[in-house]
Every structure is written in structure tokens, then in C-alpha cells.
Design a protein around this motif. Structure first.
Motif, short mmCIF file in Angstrom:
data_model
loop_
_atom_site.label_atom_id
_atom_site.label_comp_id
_atom_site.label_asym_id
_atom_site.label_seq_id
_atom_site.Cartn_x
_atom_site.Cartn_y
_atom_site.Cartn_z
N UNK A 195 -18.19 49.83 -22.76
CA UNK A 195 -18.50 48.47 -22.30
C UNK A 195 -18.88 48.38 -20.82
N UNK A 196 -18.42 49.31 -20.01
CA UNK A 196 -18.74 49.27 -18.58
C UNK A 196 -19.88 50.22 -18.21
N UNK A 197 -20.51 50.84 -19.21
CA UNK A 197 -21.61 51.76 -18.93
C UNK A 197 -22.79 51.00 -18.33
N UNK A 198 -23.49 51.67 -17.43
CA UNK A 198 -24.66 51.06 -16.80
C UNK A 198 -25.54 52.16 -16.20
N UNK A 199 -26.79 51.85 -16.01
CA UNK A 199 -27.72 52.77 -15.36
C UNK A 199 -27.57 52.65 -13.85
N UNK A 200 -27.70 53.77 -13.17
CA UNK A 200 -27.65 53.79 -11.71
C UNK A 200 -28.83 54.62 -11.21
N UNK A 201 -29.02 54.66 -9.90
CA UNK A 201 -30.06 55.52 -9.34
C UNK A 201 -29.76 56.99 -9.63
N UNK A 202 -28.47 57.36 -9.61
CA UNK A 202 -28.10 58.74 -9.90
C UNK A 202 -28.15 59.07 -11.39
N UNK A 203 -27.95 58.08 -12.24
CA UNK A 203 -27.98 58.27 -13.71
C UNK A 203 -28.83 57.17 -14.33
N UNK A 204 -30.15 57.23 -14.14
CA UNK A 204 -31.02 56.13 -14.61
C UNK A 204 -31.15 56.04 -16.13
N UNK A 205 -30.71 57.06 -16.85
CA UNK A 205 -30.85 57.06 -18.30
C UNK A 205 -29.51 57.00 -19.03
#
Length: 74
Positions: free
Chosen positions: A31-41
Motif C-alpha cells: 500500500x505504501x509502494x511508490x515510484x521514486x527517482x532512484x526506483x522509477x519502475x
């Protein structure tokens, strides 16, 4: 619609509309997963089964998911 339980969804098309085709894509995971600049996928949309029968569309969504549905109607 729920953080830990799946949801069974039924959509009724109004005004005599009939679904010719349907497709769905979902984003799901922790539920708290999200894309970031370090993990865009970290989250990617994936195809999801959907059933269209005349004026009704049905699908089952996993917990903590978001769906996009595309219908071709006549």
C-alpha cells in the motif's frame, strides 16, 4: 477500495449501452509502494482480466490497487 481485501466490481452500463470490448490495467502492490527517482519502475501498470457481457462489466481488484478501464460501447 480496501487496503487488505480484494474487491469484486460490477458496473452497469446505462441507456441501452452495450460493451463491445473492455480492457483494464492496474497498479497494485504494498500500500505504501511508490515510484521514486532512484526506483522509477517500482510500480508499473499491468493488464488485468475484465469481463464484459452486454450492459455489465465485471472485474476483481486486488487489495490496495488502482484500475483504469477502457470500454468500447455501442
Amino acid at each position: 477500495s480496501h487496503a487488505s481485501q480484494p474487491a469484486e466490481i460490477s458496473l452497469n452500463l446505462l441507456a441501452g449501452a452495450c460493451a463491445v470490448s473492455a480492457r483494464a490495467e492496474i497498479l497494485s502492490g504494498e500500500i505504501h509502494a511508490h515510484n521514486t527517482f532512484d526506483a522509477p519502475d517500482a510500480l508499473q501498470p499491468v493488464a488485468h482480466p475484465i469481463q464484459a457481457h452486454a450492459s455489465q462489466v465485471q472485474l476483481s481488484l486486488p487489495p490496495a490497487s488502482v484500475a483504469g478501464i477502457t470500454l468500447e460501447i455501442q
